[in-house]
Every structure is written in C-alpha cells, then in structure tokens.
Design an enzyme around this catalytic site. Structure first.
Site, PDB file in Angstrom:
ATOM      1  N   CYS A 167      26.751  37.914  43.754  1.00  0.00           N
ATOM      2  CA  CYS A 167      26.129  39.230  43.630  1.00  0.00           C
ATOM      3  C   CYS A 167      24.622  39.159  43.905  1.00  0.00           C
ATOM      4  CB  CYS A 167      26.454  39.839  42.270  1.00  0.00           C
ATOM      5  SG  CYS A 167      26.212  41.636  42.217  1.00  0.00           S
ATOM      6  N   HIS A 251      32.435  39.897  42.578  1.00  0.00           N
ATOM      7  CA  HIS A 251      32.545  39.128  41.340  1.00  0.00           C
ATOM      8  C   HIS A 251      33.892  38.396  41.265  1.00  0.00           C
ATOM      9  CE1 HIS A 251      28.950  40.383  39.021  1.00  0.00           C
ATOM     10  NE2 HIS A 251      29.000  41.409  39.855  1.00  0.00           N
ATOM     11  N   GLU A 253      34.774  36.113  39.264  1.00  0.00           N
ATOM     12  CA  GLU A 253      35.181  35.805  37.892  1.00  0.00           C
ATOM     13  C   GLU A 253      36.004  36.931  37.276  1.00  0.00           C
ATOM     14  OE1 GLU A 253      31.802  38.518  37.340  1.00  0.00           O
ATOM     15  OE2 GLU A 253      32.276  36.904  38.748  1.00  0.00           O
TER      16      GLU A 253
END
Length: 279
Positions: A167, A251, A253
């Site tokens: 990001c 993202h 994760e």
C-alpha cells in the site's frame, strides 16, 4: 418512522440516537452516486437540521483532505517494539517500518520471522545496525509525496537488503526508485477489487484502502509492473529487475478472496532466502 413488526421495541431513529450512530434520510442516493461518478470524490458533510445549512457548508469547505499532509507522522509508533516469530522452520530477522501498520500484517510477517517494528523516521543506518534479513514497508495514510524522509531512507536501503512494500509502502518504494504518485479521482476502498497477476494471468479478489496511486508510466525501465487493477487499469504491483525488492498496492494480509494474495508473504521469505523475487 413507524414500526411494522410486532416485536419492535422502538424506532430506527431512536436506536441510532441510543448508540450514537449517524444516518441520512430524505435524499436521492442514486443521484448522489451519479454526481460522485461524474465529478470524483469531494469533501462532504451531513448533520442535524438544527445545525443549519451554512454551518454544514462551512464544515465541508474547511475539510483539509489528505493532499499535502504528512499523516504518517501522526500514526507511527513512538518507540520500536518486537513481534516474536510464530511460525515454523527458519526464523528470519525483519525490520518493519510503521507508516500505519496493521496488526494482521504483523501476524503474517511473524509467520516467516521475528519482526522489529520501527518508527517511520528511522534512518537507513539505524536499520542496517539491527542486522535484518529483510525490510518491510507498511501501509499507512495520506499523501506519499509528503513522506520524503522515508523515501530517502528507502532509496538507501534498496539494493542492500531485500525489501517488500504494501500500500503506502508500495508508493514510497516506487518514489524511491524515481516514480511518481497521483491522487485518484475515486479512491480504492473495500474488499472486492479484482487485480490481475500478470505473470500467471490469475485474478485476485483484493482488499484496498488508498486514495493515491503510482503512475506506472513514470517508473524506470528496471521496474517491471506485476499487477494491474481490472476496474481502472491502475498499477497494483511491481518488482525491480536484478534487485531484491517488490511491492503491491493492495492488502494481501486481508481475506476477501479469502486468501488469494497470501503467497506474497511466502515470496518475501523466498526473496530473503535466495535473493530473487519469484513470479
């Protein structure tokens, strides 16, 4: 305004008041959607009728937005802290810059190594003095052009240590390599953005939350674009030829796919172990 179920114990308005939740009514939301699509994101405000339209307009006009503001300095950790290794196999040493890092990212990083989280203004010399195996550049808020101190540090680290960015970390790494960033007319927010991994052709359903973007055309020749957003064809990832460094805009994760992009953490581990970014 009027209950229509026999189990009702009060109105929607009363419940919102009770829990301090805001709501809007009495406007054509489809018209609002068309307006935003035509003009792009803009400051907006809503409030009780008792506040008055002039006060609401003044509040909207006074909103500073995110352009030209270093928000990272407001959210980064004041002191370094340690996240222990929670995986199996080799324990790698990772220094993670906190530009606004998410706990879920730290959970994923801890599966491949012990993590030392450091403030955003940490220098390259301070990072190297910790003898890490790799450096992680976290997500965070605001305009990447206003975090020049981090860009300078990253520029010193690229080529010395394996680097992985997510990001804002992606944007800062690209700026350190000579690329430019710009503000999107419509920020990417939510958990259903399709991104194509160019090497495999696979489409990942990704979670995103950013208003700025890397200008792919500004990236130097040594940088290879690896991921593209299928909604607006903006840059979503890159790697550097001959240098152990790569990054993505979204993202990995998060779990919207549910785990379409988790392979990127394994790629970081591989980059640390063998010094080469995989496909």
């Amino acid at each position: 305004r009027r209950a229509s179920n026999q189990r009702s114990e009060g109105s929607l308005s009363a419940m919102l008041h009770r829990y301090g939740v805001s709501g809007i009514a009495g406007i054509d939301t489809r018209r609002l959607t068309r307006l935003l699509r035509d003009t792009g994101a803009m400051p907006g405000v809503f409030g009780p009728i008792t506040v008055g339209e002039s006060a609401l307009r003044a509040a909207a006009a006074g909103e500073a937005g995110t352009d030209g503001i270093d928000l990272v300095a407001e959210v980064t950790t004041a002191q370094p802290y340690h996240v222990p290794f929670s995986g199996t196999g080799r324990e790698r040493r990772i220094v993670a810059f906190d530009f606004g890092i998410k706990t879920t990212i730290l959970r994923q990083l801890s599966l491949i190594g012990a993590v030392e989280v450091v403030p955003a203004a940490t220098t390259a010399a301070e990072v190297i003095s910790r003898y890490p195996d790799g450096v992680f550049l976290s997500n965070g808020p605001g305009d990447p052009a206003m975090v020049g101190y981090a860009v300078d540090t990253i520029r010193e680290l690229v080529g010395q240590l394996p680097v992985f960015g997510i990001c804002l970390g992606h944007q800062l790494l690209c700026r350190a390599l000579g690329g430019e960033t710009f503000k999107l007319p419509f920020g990417h927010h939510g958990a259903n953005h399709p991104v194509r991994h160019l090497a495999t052709g696979q489409v990942e359903i990704t979670s995103q939350n950013h208003n700025f973007c890397v200008d792919a055309a500004s990236l130097p020749g040594a940088v290879e674009v690896t991921h593209v957003n299928l909604n607006d064809h903006t840059n979503e990832g890159m790697r550097v030829a001959g240098v152990p460094a790569f990054s993505v805009q979204y993202h990995p994760e998060a779990g919207p796919g549910p785990h379409d992009s988790r392979y990127l953490f394994a790629m970081f581990a591989e980059l640390i172990d063998v010094g080469v970014v995989g496909a």
